[in-house]
Design an enzyme around this catalytic site. Structure first.
Site, PDB file in Angstrom:
ATOM      1  N   LYS A  96      42.764  34.494  36.213  1.00 15.67           N
ATOM      2  CA  LYS A  96      42.092  35.479  35.362  1.00 15.67           C
ATOM      3  C   LYS A  96      42.736  35.546  33.985  1.00 15.67           C
ATOM      4  O   LYS A  96      42.049  35.571  32.960  1.00 15.67           O
ATOM      5  CB  LYS A  96      42.122  36.858  36.045  1.00 15.67           C
ATOM      6  CG  LYS A  96      41.211  36.935  37.271  1.00 15.67           C
ATOM      7  CD  LYS A  96      41.418  38.200  38.100  1.00 15.67           C
ATOM      8  CE  LYS A  96      40.560  38.139  39.367  1.00 15.67           C
ATOM      9  NZ  LYS A  96      40.778  39.282  40.277  1.00 15.67           N
ATOM     10  N   GLN A 111      44.704  44.333  40.968  1.00 14.62           N
ATOM     11  CA  GLN A 111      44.352  43.343  41.991  1.00 14.62           C
ATOM     12  C   GLN A 111      44.459  43.938  43.392  1.00 14.62           C
ATOM     13  O   GLN A 111      45.441  44.605  43.729  1.00 14.62           O
ATOM     14  CB  GLN A 111      45.264  42.107  41.848  1.00 14.62           C
ATOM     15  CG  GLN A 111      44.945  40.958  42.770  1.00 14.62           C
ATOM     16  CD  GLN A 111      43.611  40.264  42.451  1.00 14.62           C
ATOM     17  OE1 GLN A 111      43.073  40.399  41.365  1.00 14.62           O
ATOM     18  NE2 GLN A 111      43.085  39.531  43.405  1.00 14.62           N
ATOM     19  N   ASP A 142      36.200  45.774  36.700  1.00 12.82           N
ATOM     20  CA  ASP A 142      35.937  45.299  38.067  1.00 12.82           C
ATOM     21  C   ASP A 142      34.650  45.910  38.613  1.00 12.82           C
ATOM     22  O   ASP A 142      34.076  45.394  39.579  1.00 12.82           O
ATOM     23  CB  ASP A 142      37.085  45.723  38.997  1.00 12.82           C
ATOM     24  CG  ASP A 142      37.961  44.565  39.443  1.00 12.82           C
ATOM     25  OD1 ASP A 142      37.464  43.418  39.456  1.00 12.82           O
ATOM     26  OD2 ASP A 142      39.122  44.815  39.785  1.00 12.82           O
TER      27      ASP A 142
HETATM   28  N1  GUN Z   1      40.889  40.842  45.161  1.00 14.64           N
HETATM   29  C1  GUN Z   1      40.024  39.847  45.469  1.00 14.64           C
HETATM   30  N2  GUN Z   1      39.003  39.816  44.591  1.00 14.64           N
HETATM   31  C2  GUN Z   1      39.230  40.813  43.702  1.00 14.64           C
HETATM   32  C3  GUN Z   1      38.532  41.271  42.546  1.00 14.64           C
HETATM   33  O1  GUN Z   1      37.472  40.766  42.158  1.00 14.64           O
HETATM   34  N3  GUN Z   1      39.107  42.304  41.882  1.00 14.64           N
HETATM   35  C4  GUN Z   1      40.250  42.888  42.290  1.00 14.64           C
HETATM   36  N4  GUN Z   1      40.728  43.911  41.577  1.00 14.64           N
HETATM   37  N5  GUN Z   1      40.918  42.487  43.357  1.00 14.64           N
HETATM   38  C5  GUN Z   1      40.412  41.452  44.052  1.00 14.64           C
END
Ligand code: GUN
Length: 283
Positions: free
Chosen positions: A53, A97, A120
């Protein structure tokens, strides 16, 4: 029939170019879109996700910060960090996350993020906005799936869409987005009595369960479009989705591969949301 691939890498490349162009325009107005990614604990999988990311941000010209904390970080300390990021004018998007360590209430942390920075799309305000058609942020994975359907010019109006999986992150928002485009939507889950009877009626199937071979060729109507959100490992340790790709590609008209399908699109839509957050803040 051999299905056409919906290439998530190629579509991502195109959309990220657009993000880079809009970012350059925003920078010319003195605003650099900024994303804060918060990682708690030492999960190797999460570490890979957040690294991807942050790298995607840099490649598109966005500012990003990665905050890493030990697994014993207290909930209060994490909430304090989120509050500080809410008040940081250089940060337009905040991503904590998941999963978080068990002693931290993840929903409480998500609700602490300012809805204006909820890139998100997990905040209850974002979920409510999606439900009612108000402006918020769309969760990145279902948003990416919709972009993939759009990329093949698929008109959802009057079509039957079957979503397998009912998570807050994928299944439920996915169903809402399909409904917004006037599809007739069925949500299937672990207690669905006859999954095959449902999927055989579908013009579009979105598989988002997190289990291999949830969808096999005998469950797909010839010519259906299949979107595979799954990220699993096969017996040889190779990345695979929820769909039996080899079988289903002989029946479907279009199919997303794993890897190279929904995965890159999720990160791309995170960039889009972060840029959008910055554009809204600058408006
Ligand atoms: N863990 C797995 N996928 C995601 C996501 O898209 N966002 C977040 N914050 N955590 C994750």
């Amino acid at each position: 029939m051999t299905a056409q691939l919906i290439d998530g890498n190629a579509l991502s490349q195109k959309l990220r170019l657009d993000v880079a162009t809009r970012t350059t325009a925003l920078k010319a107005r003195g605003v650099t879109p900024g994303l804060a990614v918060v990682l708690v604990g030492d999960s190797p999988a999460s570490a890979v996700y957040v690294r991807n990311k942050v790298k995607a941000c840099a490649d598109a010209g966005l500012h990003s910060v990665l905050e890493k904390y030990d697994a014993d970080l207290t909930e209060a300390a994490l909430l304090a960090r989120v509050e500080a990021l809410n008040n940081d004018p250089a940060i337009h998007g905040i991503l904590v996350q998941l999963p978080l360590p068990a002693h931290i209430n993840a929903q409480k942390v998500i609700e602490a993020i300012s809805p204006a920075k909820d890139v998100d799309g997990f905040h209850i305000a974002s979920a409510g906005a999606l439900m009612t058609g108000a402006t918020g942020f769309l969760p990145c994975t279902p948003y990416g799936c919709m972009q993939m359907l759009d990329s093949i010019g698929f008109d959802l109006r009057g079509k039957h869409a079957v979503v397998i999986g009912r998570s807050n992150i994928v299944g439920k928002p996915m169903a809402m987005l399909l409904l917004q485009k006037n599809a007739t939507v069925t949500i299937c889950h672990s207690a669905t009595a006859n999954l095959k009877a449902m999927t055989l009626q579908a013009d579009v199937i979105v598989a988002a369960v997190g289990k291999r071979n949830v969808l096999t060729a005998d469950m797909v109507k010839p010519g259906a479009v299949v979107i595979d959100v799954g990220m699993n490992r096969d017996d040889a340790g190779k990345l695979c989705g929820d769909v039996d790709f080899a079988g289903v590609q002989t029946v479907a008209s279009h199919i997303t591969p794993v890897p190279g399908g929904v995965g890159p699109m999720t990160i791309t839509m995170l960039l889009v949301n972060t840029l959008e957050a910055a554009e809204r803040a600058a408006a």
